[in-house]
Design an enzyme around this catalytic site. Structure first.
Site, PDB file in Angstrom:
ATOM      1  N   HIS A 147      10.196   4.744   4.119  1.00  0.00           N
ATOM      2  CA  HIS A 147       9.026   5.249   3.863  1.00  0.00           C
ATOM      3  C   HIS A 147       9.019   6.622   3.239  1.00  0.00           C
ATOM      4  O   HIS A 147       8.411   7.572   3.877  1.00  0.00           O
ATOM      5  CB  HIS A 147       7.681   4.915   4.798  1.00  0.00           C
ATOM      6  CG  HIS A 147       6.403   5.023   4.441  1.00  0.00           C
ATOM      7  ND1 HIS A 147       5.384   4.155   5.143  1.00  0.00           N
ATOM      8  CD2 HIS A 147       6.018   5.854   3.281  1.00  0.00           C
ATOM      9  CE1 HIS A 147       4.191   4.623   4.468  1.00  0.00           C
ATOM     10  NE2 HIS A 147       4.567   5.402   3.213  1.00  0.00           N
TER      11      HIS A 147
ATOM     12  N   GLU B 236       5.787  -1.477  10.169  1.00  0.00           N
ATOM     13  CA  GLU B 236       6.412  -0.084  10.297  1.00  0.00           C
ATOM     14  C   GLU B 236       5.707   0.061  11.700  1.00  0.00           C
ATOM     15  O   GLU B 236       4.729  -0.211  12.131  1.00  0.00           O
ATOM     16  CB  GLU B 236       5.818   0.726   9.231  1.00  0.00           C
ATOM     17  CG  GLU B 236       6.521   0.666   7.899  1.00  0.00           C
ATOM     18  CD  GLU B 236       6.081   1.578   6.959  1.00  0.00           C
ATOM     19  OE1 GLU B 236       5.874   2.830   7.416  1.00  0.00           O
ATOM     20  OE2 GLU B 236       6.037   1.348   5.697  1.00  0.00           O
TER      21      GLU B 236
ATOM     22  N   ARG C 106       2.364   0.127  -0.118  1.00  0.00           N
ATOM     23  CA  ARG C 106       1.848  -0.094   1.264  1.00  0.00           C
ATOM     24  C   ARG C 106       2.427  -1.402   1.723  1.00  0.00           C
ATOM     25  O   ARG C 106       2.623  -2.493   1.055  1.00  0.00           O
ATOM     26  CB  ARG C 106       0.477  -0.176   1.283  1.00  0.00           C
ATOM     27  CG  ARG C 106      -0.173   1.342   1.272  1.00  0.00           C
ATOM     28  CD  ARG C 106       0.074   1.766   2.487  1.00  0.00           C
ATOM     29  NE  ARG C 106      -0.833   3.294   2.483  1.00  0.00           N
ATOM     30  CZ  ARG C 106      -0.407   4.427   2.102  1.00  0.00           C
ATOM     31  NH1 ARG C 106       0.662   4.473   1.699  1.00  0.00           N
ATOM     32  NH2 ARG C 106      -1.097   5.582   2.043  1.00  0.00           N
TER      33      ARG C 106
END
Length: 318
Positions: free
Chosen positions: A291, A273, A244
């Protein structure tokens, strides 16, 4: 019964739901229009990935919604406990993408160890005119075999990382606040296998003697790896984060890369992000992916069929 796969679903998942007599809608509905669409179309099941947010206001606005499904592991974009308090089932696919994420960890490790993240940029522009200089610049690669990998979070993904690492001949150590010992089974092509017991240790201890550190933890309030932790690492160590954004302090990471304290980093997730820091994106010592840890055809097929099976089980049990 209608299922809205708002962030998409593989054809195998769609087929599995259709085979169980569900109507699958794959039209992407804007976040601000989602509650109205769910109510108007009488959608009973909402499937999301990371893009769509399912917060308290949407849960309250959609009283006929019975299942919220997350195609993946983390459910940071869903108010899980609130939904369950309201009687809504919340499901995810906790095991479907473990292998894919683990393989991406090693893609980043191999890239960093052999300078692929920078040589792939330099070869197209300088390969014909500056070949010997490039060869000299990237000739000091290192092997993974015999090195120590520290796995922070030895759950399903962490254990998959351990399996690959053991197969490569690496020493595996782990730290986890909830797991004291993990038994990792490594299978071989000829039906032979070995079981390896991995006892976890305090994070500070792991940090101090790992050559490579990879994180597999849920979202945190703050960074797990910051300046203090980086200062404790071996000189020349490396970090991979496919967990994460935010669990690694990017400012501290960049400083350590610039100073030579760390040799490289691999990042699949970022603090900001979908607009990561330009300094991070341009850094020559960082291997980058957008990602895509779970983004393999195999993982997406497993995610789709797993969601279909869980949805059927919930309704069939009624």
């Amino acid at each position: 019964m209608k299922v809205l796969a708002n962030d998409g679903l593989t054809q195998s998942g769609i087929n599995a739901l259709i085979a169980k007599s569900y109507e699958v809608i794959t039209t992407k509905v804007r976040q601000e229009d989602l509650a109205d669409f769910i109510n108007r179309e009488n959608v009973k099941v909402l499937l999301v990935r990371s893009a769509t947010k399912v917060r308290k206001d949407m849960i309250d606005a959609c009283p006929n919604l019975e299942i919220i499904g997350r195609g993946g592991v983390g459910m940071d974009n869903i108010d899980v406990e609130y939904a369950r308090e309201k009687g809504v089932h919340v499901i995810n696919t906790h095991a479907a993408s473990s292998e894919s994420v683990a393989e991406l960890v090693f893609a980043h490790l191999f890239a960093g160890c052999r300078f692929l993240q920078v040589s792939n940029r330099a070869m197209p522009t300088e390969g014909q005119t500056n070949f010997n200089a490039l060869k000299k610049a990237y000739e000091k690669g290192v092997e993974l075999r015999g090195k120590t990998i520290g796995i922070v979070g030895i759950g399903r993904i962490g254990q998959e990382v351990a399996r690959i690492a053991l197969g490569l001949g690496m020493k595996v150590i782990a730290s986890d606040t909830r797991i004291g010992k993990a038994s990792v089974r490594v299978d071989f092509y000829n039906k032979q296998f070995i079981n390896v017991e991995i006892e976890t240790e305090p994070l500070d201890q792991l940090i101090s003697h790992a050559d490579f550190i990879t994180l597999h933890v849920p979202a945190q309030d703050g960074a797990i790896i910051g300046k203090r932790e980086i200062d404790m690492m071996k000189n020349g160590a490396a970090i991979v984060n496919c967990a994460r954004g935010g669990v690694v302090d990017e400012v501290a990471l960049l400083e350590a890369l610039d100073s030579g304290k760390l040799s490289f980093a691999g990042l699949d997730v970022f603090e900001n992000e979908p607009t990561p820091s330009e300094k991070v994106l341009q850094h020559p010592k960082i291997s980058l992916t957008p990602h895509t840890g779970a983004s393999t055809e195999e993982a997406q097929d497993r995610i789709g069929t797993s969601l279909a099976e869980q949805i059927y089980s919930i309704f069939h049990a009624k």
